[in-house]
Design an enzyme around this catalytic site. Structure first.
Site, short mmCIF file in Angstrom:
data_model
loop_
_atom_site.label_atom_id
_atom_site.label_comp_id
_atom_site.label_asym_id
_atom_site.label_seq_id
_atom_site.Cartn_x
_atom_site.Cartn_y
_atom_site.Cartn_z
N HIS A 95 15.78 22.76 12.47
CA HIS A 95 14.79 22.07 13.31
C HIS A 95 15.30 21.91 14.74
O HIS A 95 14.74 21.12 15.50
CB HIS A 95 14.47 20.69 12.74
N GLU B 130 4.50 31.39 7.24
CA GLU B 130 4.61 31.79 8.64
C GLU B 130 4.31 33.27 8.82
O GLU B 130 3.68 33.68 9.80
CB GLU B 130 6.00 31.45 9.18
#
Lengths: 324, 366
Positions: free
Chosen positions: A129, A60
């Site tokens: 998540h 990322e």
């Protein structure tokens, strides 16, 4: 006018942006051949090619950092962070590089990039998540932060974010991804950084964004049955906040309830409450109340129904505000 | 097919079940030990199949299958000593099984009924962890702590210890992973970096993460890298044993690339038919980690059909138990979670909890 899910609306908005400007490009994990784990970018690699729809290595920080470089090189990158909790490895790039470039260059260099962030809970997911990290980014000068609550806003706001001269963190509520709504692709959209009164009312103002708008609207319907006229505002923009819309409403109703999924302490709701009391003090009939996630890491998903603000908790706050 | 990439790996048992000589590595166990590894692989596969089925029935929110990676996991786990520390990612069900970790706790994680409900010290098995590559730095730090405790390179080999940390091919792109290699190398930390290269990071093939075989990256960081046939349980055990002994001795880190294949989906939310072909799957099916050991041991006469039948019966019984364990997991009560945020809970959090409990009780009275 077409009816579509938020996923399809984002896909259509991205497609239109890619078609409109050859400098727009997308990057992220699994966004090309797979079309993203939520299929938001489905078909876009086939249509626009691998140079413009880039499957990134699994990093990322690398995704955001190289997107910054491409932005400095004249492109308009739109990066997808696969899940909210995966953005943190990229925070160094976002906070120290992306957010500050304009400032550090004395306003000479701007960074037109979008960081798409599927966020929030309510989908029965595992740890990392289901998070709502908007406050970290809204706290950082140089970043703009917006959240879409409907397919129509998703369609228009993603295109507006892409044309923004500033870096935009674009929050997409995963729990609303598959809900359908009307999208008028020929409409003239409202400005990106403007809040929207989605249900007018005169007794109390309820403020929310992203995935929380819907339970607030549901609460307003139930409250109406009890003779309480709730105004619901979809903030849409978290940084900057649309003070005019917020303060005008609260000045009229005299009561405000802020609702968000993220933890309450030092969250966006605290900032909104502070602004209201600073600038609407004499209009207030009750303290500004917050309905938020609790001050803990997002819980195991079988306990998330208790954690997430819902219709009942919003109604409870509305009642407390009105009873004050 | 990635046949060319297979050429330089350590293999001690080929897919047809024939023992293979290697100049540097050999399997130190007996055929009886190998039968124990076969049992562990079969039961790992069963556990994985049960969990996958439980997800399909809605009993788990998600499951990351280990199908196809049994040899890499069981083989490496067999080399671990009780003094060693294991730092898993989230797919190491076979390592957990071999090391005696409570599998019910792994199910609870994916059921959403708990966070990670075991003490890492119980089996020296750290918490399952999700953010890709994020756990490798702490693995190196655990090794650095062992160095400072005098548990590395001491005169008694049985008292020495090391860390083995598990990650995938996708993780090798992460900054944290590369920083871990730097730190481990700089400080000679006793760490075995066990990379299961299962060829796919969700939809992304290994070629997107690395243009050279992953094990060769170790050279650039200044420590050895070895590629092993990840579907060969003998080779995985032998290479891991060598690397752990090296680390315990004080000779520093090793990168092991276990060359294997994710036979199933990334997780139950994934549909691999969207991005990879069935020919690839068929080619790897022919290299199954379990079948080759079974063929070898049957030929040796170490096991027979009755042994396999008994194992099947044991597997069925465990399957039944795992299903019951899963559905019997207690439901989480949000009220429990406030005092698990800080070791010393701030008063305001307890007030928040009490408010929540009172709010919830107001519905029960109504």
């Amino acid at each position: 006018m077409a009816t579509m899910t938020m996923v399809k609306a984002l896909n259509a908005g991205l497609r239109r942006a890619l078609a409109a400007d050859p400098k727009v490009l997308l990057a992220g994990e699994d966004i090309g051949n797979l079309g993203g784990v939520f299929r938001v970018t489905e078909g876009l690699k086939a249509e626009f090619g691998g140079d413009r729809v880039i499957d990134s290595p699994l990093a990322e920080s690398g995704i955001v950092g190289t997107a910054l470089g491409m932005a400095l090189g004249g492109y308009r990158p739109v990066v997808e962070i696969q899940f909210d909790g995966f953005v943190f490895p990229a925070t160094n790039q976002i906070l120290t590089q992306v957010a500050r470039m304009y400032h550090r260059s004395h306003g000479r260099v701007n960074v037109p990039m979008v960081i798409r962030l599927p966020y929030g809970g309510g989908i029965g997911a595992v740890e990392h998540h289901s998070e709502s990290p908007e406050a970290y980014f809204a706290h950082t000068p140089g970043l703009k932060v917006v959240a879409a609550a409907t397919p129509s806003d998703a369609y228009w706001m993603i295109q507006q974010a892409i044309t923004s001269p500033d870096p935009v963190v674009f929050m997409e509520p995963k729990r609303r991804y598959h809900e359908k709504g009307e999208v008028d692709t020929e409409a003239i959209p409202m400005p990106l950084h403007q809040a929207k009164v989605v249900k007018p009312g005169k007794d109390v103002t309820v403020l929310a964004w992203g995935g929380m708008v819907r339970p607030c609207l549901e609460a307003a319907i139930v409250a109406a049955g009890e003779g309480k006229d709730v105004e619901v505002i979809d903030l849409r923009t978290i940084s900057p906040l649309d003070d005019d819309t917020i303060l005008t409403s609260v000045a009229r109703t005299g009561r405000a309830v802020v609702v968000h999924e993220a933890m309450g302490t030092l969250g966006v709701g605290a900032e909104i409450a502070a602004r209201i009391q600073e600038r609407c003090f004499y209009a207030l009939q009750a303290p500004v109340l917050r309905v938020t996630g609790y001050d803990m890491p997002y819980p195991p998903n079988r306990a998330e129904a208790d954690y997430l603000p819902d219709l009942d908790r919003v109604l409870d706050a509305v009642d407390r505000s009105l009873a004050f | 097919m990635a046949a060319a990439a297979d050429e330089d790996f350590v293999q001690l048992l080929d897919p047809a079940g024939n023992r293979v000589e290697h100049p540097d590595f050999s399997y130190s166990g007996s055929d009886t030990d190998l039968a124990a590894s076969l049992r562990d692989m079969v039961l790992t596969r069963r556990f994985d199949a049960e969990a996958t089925a439980l997800q399909r029935k809605g009993e788990l929110g998600l499951w990351p299958p280990s199908l196809g990676q049994e040899a890499a996991q069981v083989g490496s786990a067999k080399a671990i000593a009780d003094t060693d520390r294991i730092v898993p990612s989230y797919r190491e069900h076979g390592v957990a099984w071999v090391r005696g970790v409570d599998l019910k706790a792994l199910l609870g994680v994916f059921r959403g009924s708990a966070m990670v409900d075991y003490h890492p010290d119980d089996k020296n098995f750290n918490l399952y962890t999700w953010v890709i590559g994020g756990h490798l730095l702490l693995s190196v730090g655990l090794g650095m702590a062992m160095q400072r405790d005098g548990r590395v390179g001491g005169p008694d080999p049985d008292a020495n210890s090391a860390v083995i940390t598990y990650f995938g091919d996708g993780a090798t792109s992460q900054g944290d992973v590369n920083e871990s290699f730097v730190f481990a190398s700089s400080f000679g930390a006793p760490v075995v970096f066990f990379c299961q290269n299962n060829q796919w990071a969700i939809s992304e093939p290994i070629a997107l993460q690395s243009k050279i075989p992953l094990y060769r990256r170790a050279a650039g960081f200044g420590f050895p890298g070895v590629r092993v046939d990840g579907n060969d349980v003998l080779a995985c055990e032998a290479v891991t044993r060598w690397a752990l002994e090296r680390a315990r001795r004080g000779d520093g880190p090793t990168l092991i690339e276990a060359y294997t294949y994710r036979m199933g989906a990334h997780t139950t939310s994934d549909d691999p038919t969207k991005y990879r072909g069935s020919d690839e799957l068929d080619a790897w099916r022919a290299k199954d980690p379990i079948e080759r050991v079974k063929a070898y041991l049957l030929r040796q006469g170490t096991i027979d059909q009755r042994w396999l039948d008994d194992l099947a019966a044991e597997s069925d019984a465990l399957g039944e138990q795992w299903r019951a364990d899963c559905v019997g997991l207690p439901e989480p009560d949000l009220a429990q979670w406030w005092d698990r945020v800080y070791a010393e809970t701030p008063h305001a959090l307890l007030t928040q909890r009490d408010d929540f409990v009172a709010y919830r009780a107001s519905f029960e009275e109504a």
